[in-house]
Motif scaffolding. Structure first.
Motif, PDB file in Angstrom:
ATOM      1  N   LYS A 203       1.278  -1.721  -0.301  1.00  0.00           N
ATOM      2  CA  LYS A 203       0.075   0.178   0.102  1.00  0.00           C
ATOM      3  C   LYS A 203       1.010   1.759   0.028  1.00  0.00           C
ATOM      4  O   LYS A 203       0.617   2.062  -0.488  1.00  0.00           O
ATOM      5  CB  LYS A 203      -1.180   0.096   1.290  1.00  0.00           C
ATOM      6  N   GLU A 204       1.825   1.217   0.573  1.00  0.00           N
ATOM      7  CA  GLU A 204       2.775   2.141   0.902  1.00  0.00           C
ATOM      8  C   GLU A 204       3.503   3.202   0.167  1.00  0.00           C
ATOM      9  O   GLU A 204       4.032   3.850  -0.678  1.00  0.00           O
ATOM     10  CB  GLU A 204       4.196   2.188   1.631  1.00  0.00           C
ATOM     11  N   TRP A 205       4.118   1.627  -0.954  1.00  0.00           N
ATOM     12  CA  TRP A 205       4.650   1.579  -1.963  1.00  0.00           C
ATOM     13  C   TRP A 205       4.140   1.160  -3.984  1.00  0.00           C
ATOM     14  O   TRP A 205       4.395   1.916  -4.638  1.00  0.00           O
ATOM     15  CB  TRP A 205       5.494   0.578  -2.016  1.00  0.00           C
TER      16      TRP A 205
ATOM     17  N   LYS B 264       0.870  -2.665  -7.305  1.00  0.00           N
ATOM     18  CA  LYS B 264      -0.332  -3.466  -7.197  1.00  0.00           C
ATOM     19  C   LYS B 264       0.091  -4.767  -8.091  1.00  0.00           C
ATOM     20  O   LYS B 264       0.844  -4.068  -9.517  1.00  0.00           O
ATOM     21  CB  LYS B 264      -1.453  -2.342  -8.336  1.00  0.00           C
ATOM     22  N   VAL B 265      -0.789  -5.599  -8.470  1.00  0.00           N
ATOM     23  CA  VAL B 265       0.051  -6.777  -8.922  1.00  0.00           C
ATOM     24  C   VAL B 265      -1.332  -6.863 -10.357  1.00  0.00           C
ATOM     25  O   VAL B 265      -2.427  -6.683  -9.735  1.00  0.00           O
ATOM     26  CB  VAL B 265      -0.480  -7.862  -7.852  1.00  0.00           C
ATOM     27  N   LYS B 266      -1.146  -7.347 -11.381  1.00  0.00           N
ATOM     28  CA  LYS B 266      -1.773  -7.608 -12.342  1.00  0.00           C
ATOM     29  C   LYS B 266      -2.009  -8.961 -12.676  1.00  0.00           C
ATOM     30  O   LYS B 266      -1.334  -9.677 -12.565  1.00  0.00           O
ATOM     31  CB  LYS B 266      -0.965  -6.697 -13.640  1.00  0.00           C
ATOM     32  N   ASP B 267      -3.154  -8.623 -12.904  1.00  0.00           N
ATOM     33  CA  ASP B 267      -3.614 -10.626 -13.486  1.00  0.00           C
ATOM     34  C   ASP B 267      -3.415 -11.484 -12.724  1.00  0.00           C
ATOM     35  O   ASP B 267      -3.115 -12.558 -12.541  1.00  0.00           O
ATOM     36  CB  ASP B 267      -2.854 -11.045 -14.846  1.00  0.00           C
TER      37      ASP B 267
ATOM     38  N   ASP C 259      -3.375 -16.051  -5.982  1.00  0.00           N
ATOM     39  CA  ASP C 259      -2.358 -16.099  -6.384  1.00  0.00           C
ATOM     40  C   ASP C 259      -1.687 -14.794  -5.578  1.00  0.00           C
ATOM     41  O   ASP C 259      -0.387 -13.886  -6.096  1.00  0.00           O
ATOM     42  CB  ASP C 259      -2.421 -16.712  -7.741  1.00  0.00           C
ATOM     43  N   GLU C 260      -2.865 -13.974  -5.590  1.00  0.00           N
ATOM     44  CA  GLU C 260      -2.374 -12.207  -5.307  1.00  0.00           C
ATOM     45  C   GLU C 260      -1.336 -12.443  -4.616  1.00  0.00           C
ATOM     46  O   GLU C 260      -0.042 -11.518  -4.399  1.00  0.00           O
ATOM     47  CB  GLU C 260      -3.618 -11.311  -4.836  1.00  0.00           C
ATOM     48  N   PHE C 261      -1.431 -12.594  -3.066  1.00  0.00           N
ATOM     49  CA  PHE C 261      -0.417 -13.312  -1.791  1.00  0.00           C
ATOM     50  C   PHE C 261       1.469 -13.210  -2.342  1.00  0.00           C
ATOM     51  O   PHE C 261       2.103 -12.716  -2.431  1.00  0.00           O
ATOM     52  CB  PHE C 261      -0.836 -13.439  -0.480  1.00  0.00           C
ATOM     53  N   LYS C 262       0.857 -14.199  -2.650  1.00  0.00           N
ATOM     54  CA  LYS C 262       2.411 -14.562  -3.852  1.00  0.00           C
ATOM     55  C   LYS C 262       2.841 -13.912  -4.699  1.00  0.00           C
ATOM     56  O   LYS C 262       4.490 -13.320  -4.840  1.00  0.00           O
ATOM     57  CB  LYS C 262       1.933 -15.847  -4.615  1.00  0.00           C
ATOM     58  N   LYS C 263       1.996 -12.994  -5.485  1.00  0.00           N
ATOM     59  CA  LYS C 263       2.645 -11.529  -6.198  1.00  0.00           C
ATOM     60  C   LYS C 263       2.890 -10.544  -6.256  1.00  0.00           C
ATOM     61  O   LYS C 263       3.740  -9.659  -6.132  1.00  0.00           O
ATOM     62  CB  LYS C 263       1.965 -11.670  -7.435  1.00  0.00           C
ATOM     63  N   LYS C 264       2.305 -10.187  -4.420  1.00  0.00           N
ATOM     64  CA  LYS C 264       2.414  -9.630  -3.817  1.00  0.00           C
ATOM     65  C   LYS C 264       4.376  -9.423  -3.127  1.00  0.00           C
ATOM     66  O   LYS C 264       4.785  -8.707  -3.221  1.00  0.00           O
ATOM     67  CB  LYS C 264       1.552  -9.401  -2.375  1.00  0.00           C
TER      68      LYS C 264
ATOM     69  N   ALA D 120       6.956  -9.320  -5.782  1.00  0.00           N
ATOM     70  CA  ALA D 120       7.142  -7.789  -5.941  1.00  0.00           C
ATOM     71  C   ALA D 120       8.010  -7.484  -5.027  1.00  0.00           C
ATOM     72  O   ALA D 120       9.288  -6.251  -5.174  1.00  0.00           O
ATOM     73  CB  ALA D 120       5.852  -7.021  -5.999  1.00  0.00           C
ATOM     74  N   ILE D 121       7.780  -8.080  -3.690  1.00  0.00           N
ATOM     75  CA  ILE D 121       8.650  -6.945  -2.922  1.00  0.00           C
ATOM     76  C   ILE D 121       9.710  -7.753  -2.673  1.00  0.00           C
ATOM     77  O   ILE D 121      10.973  -7.036  -2.143  1.00  0.00           O
ATOM     78  CB  ILE D 121       8.296  -7.044  -1.627  1.00  0.00           C
TER      79      ILE D 121
END
Length: 294
Positions: A212-214, A217-220, A225-230, A233-234
């Motif tokens: 949120k701070e940075w 936003k993960v696409k698709d 799998d949203e958390f995995k992509k986040k 990314a980090i």
């Protein structure tokens, strides 16, 4: 080195015995307040209480022998070498041994009184009136409750000496109560699951706040799998900034994501190796997130 299994087993026996006695006292208080004095039920509960008090007296002796094998300096060294979750359990056992040291003879006396009162309850002819019995019962329950409360306060003081003070103004004994007494009612789960779940939940909070701070936003991304992509990314941001977690293993994202799903969503209890990985890696991962934010 103290075996992990010995620490967990001793800890479980300590808090399990205390919890059983406190529950028994609650039942007896409720039976006292009923419209009629059910002497048979009370006698049965007093028999259970006597047995549990006897077990507590024996446990006090056993735990003291376990802890006294090491001196204070060695205790601190053991806690440094243990994973954080087990270090807390060992500190609790050590604190429990010191706090209960002077209670053994009082507990044995209470067990004897519970046995005597239980026998009087079921006598066909008794010279004691209902109110005399209630008075003896109330005095016994109150005295035991006072000692149990005193034990919990003493444990908290001893834990403070080991560096476990208060967490956000919540007494550590209440945290132990939440983690252990409550989880015992959940089918198939134990303290190791709770500790692992807490670490993994804290990771999820840290990752979501950083994203949120940075403005990550993960696409698709699907919900699964949203958390995995986040997380991925980090991890990439950490690498770009030169921050590493034990050289950020190639499989760290998949491993943490897998543990998150299995532990938090599937009730999986990690084995010793998996648990050690979780409690070692997650604090370092979160610490590096904080470094990236500064």
């Amino acid at each position: 080195m103290v075996k992990y299994e010995t620490i967990e087993m001793t800890y479980q026996r300590c808090i399990g015995t205390m919890a059983s006695i406190n529950r028994r006292l609650t039942i007896l208080f409720e039976l006292m307040g009923g419209p009629q004095l059910d002497k048979l039920k009370i006698a049965r509960e007093l028999s259970y209480l006597r047995s549990e008090l006897g077990a507590l007296a024996k446990l006090i002796e056993t735990v003291q022998e376990f802890v006294e094998k090491t001196d204070q300096e060695t205790n601190y060294q053991i806690m440094k070498e243990l994973p954080p979750g087990l270090a807390l359990l060992y500190a609790f056992v050590s604190a429990w041994a010191k706090a209960s040291k002077t209670l053994k003879y009082d507990i044995e006396s209470f067990a004897s009184k519970a046995e005597s009162l239980g026998k009087d309850m079921i006598k066909k002819y008794s010279y004691s009136s209902k109110y005399q019995i209630l008075e003896r019962l109330y005095e016994l329950i109150s005295d035991i409750k006072t000692h149990m409360d005193s034990l919990e306060i003493s444990i908290e003081k001893e834990l403070y000496q080991y560096g476990y003070g208060k967490v956000r103004h919540t007494p550590i004994t209440l945290i132990v109560d939440l983690v252990t007494f409550k989880v015992r009612d959940w089918p198939g789960l134990n303290d190791k699951w709770v500790c692992a779940a807490c670490y993994l939940a804290s990771l999820e909070v840290a990752v979501n706040k950083a994203c949120k701070e940075w403005n990550i936003k993960v696409k698709d991304a699907t919900r699964t799998d949203e958390f995995k992509k986040k997380l991925d990314a980090i991890t990439q941001i950490m690498k770009q900034k030169g921050l590493e977690i034990i050289k950020i293993e190639k499989d760290i994202v998949s491993r943490l994501y897998d543990y998150r799903n299995r532990v938090l969503h599937g009730g999986y209890i990690p084995n010793d190796e998996e648990f050690a990985y979780i409690v070692e890696i997650i604090p370092k991962f979160i610490q590096n997130i904080q470094r990236c934010r500064t």
